[in-house]
Design an enzyme around this catalytic site. Structure first.
Site, mmCIF file in Angstrom:
data_model
loop_
_atom_site.group_PDB
_atom_site.id
_atom_site.type_symbol
_atom_site.label_atom_id
_atom_site.label_comp_id
_atom_site.label_asym_id
_atom_site.label_seq_id
_atom_site.Cartn_x
_atom_site.Cartn_y
_atom_site.Cartn_z
ATOM 1 C CB SER A 1 -5.725 4.692 1.516
ATOM 2 O OG SER A 1 -4.363 4.871 1.205
ATOM 3 C CE1 TYR B 1 -4.501 -0.685 2.712
ATOM 4 C CE2 TYR B 1 -3.968 1.069 1.160
ATOM 5 C CZ TYR B 1 -4.354 0.658 2.420
ATOM 6 O OH TYR B 1 -4.598 1.605 3.400
#
Length: 249
Positions: A131, A144
């Site tokens: 990401s 995350y």
């Protein structure tokens, strides 16, 4: 007509929806036979049937499930992931641990599980769905961000170890992608801040991106498919932003 991935076999985690589903379809369209792995049994079966692949219903936070998955694959796409947003002082430790298990430990175990067969064939492609948060941090996403940074390091180690065996390992680093998960985040933010959905996209999600448009899952899948092709044999240990210029600033 032959395709770049004719005769290859792929395994895609989180393959029943979002980016994973787009990857399953793109890899199948390029000629690969695909193992679809997801926790959602009904959708996993449906997607596998659509592409003529195989369905594997698995909770990847349970390490025992990984040994039951096929090891004889040419391509591994580590895509499964979840999100949880909270300040550090309020972040539930059990959720933090679960996110690391799904997004770091499971990819490690899957790479470990599939590398021997890749080494034996002298060919392999590991694509880790990271990401922009594998390269940059955002507040309230401690688990995350930590997981994606960990995945980045794991991917580079796999690249160094796999190079002499014809195995590449790379990260793909999308910004915000138009998926049901992101649509839900947009709705939640719009309600919380009492602003239109389009303002959430431009002013909240894409505030740091140069291109003020959500990324399409098919665009991410196109990059994944290229990384799995023979043309990408010298691309390894890389982290490729697909982020509308977020990391350029």
């Amino acid at each position: 007509m032959t395709s770049d991935l004719d005769g290859r076999t792929a395994l895609v985690t989180g393959g029943a929806g979002g980016i994973g589903l787009a990857c399953v379809r793109a890899l199948a369209a390029a000629g690969a036979k695909v193992h679809v792995v997801d926790i959602d049994g009904e959708r996993t079966e449906a997607v596998a049937a659509q592409v003529g692949g195989w369905a594997h219903v698995a909770d990847l936070t349970d390490p025992g499930t990984i040994d039951a998955l096929p090891a004889e694959v040419d391509i591994l796409v580590n895509n499964a992931g979840i999100q949880y947003v909270a300040p550090l002082e309020d972040f539930p430790p059990d959720v933090f641990t679960r996110i690391q298990a799904l997004m770091v430990t499971a990819p490690f175990l899957l790479i470990r599980h599939t590398l021997p067969a890749m080494y034996a064939r002298g060919f392999g492609r590991v694509v880790n769905m990271s990401s922009v948060h594998g390269l940059r941090a955002s507040a309230f996403k401690s688990a995350y961000v930590a997981a994606k940074h960990g995945l980045e390091g794991l991917s580079k180690v796999a690249a160094l170890e796999g190079a002499e065996h014809g195995v590449t390992s790379n990260c793909v680093n999308p910004g915000y992608v138009r998926t049901p998960l992101v649509d839900g985040q947009i709705d939640a933010q719009a309600a919380e801040h009492d602003i239109p959905r389009e303002d959430v996209v431009a002013e909240v999600l894409l505030r740091r991106a140069a291109i003020k448009k959500l990324i399409e899952a098919d665009d991410v899948a196109s990059l994944v498919t290229w990384l799995c092709s023979p043309h990408a044999g010298h691309v390894t240990g890389a982290s490729i932003p697909l982020d509308g210029g977020w990391t350029a600033a």
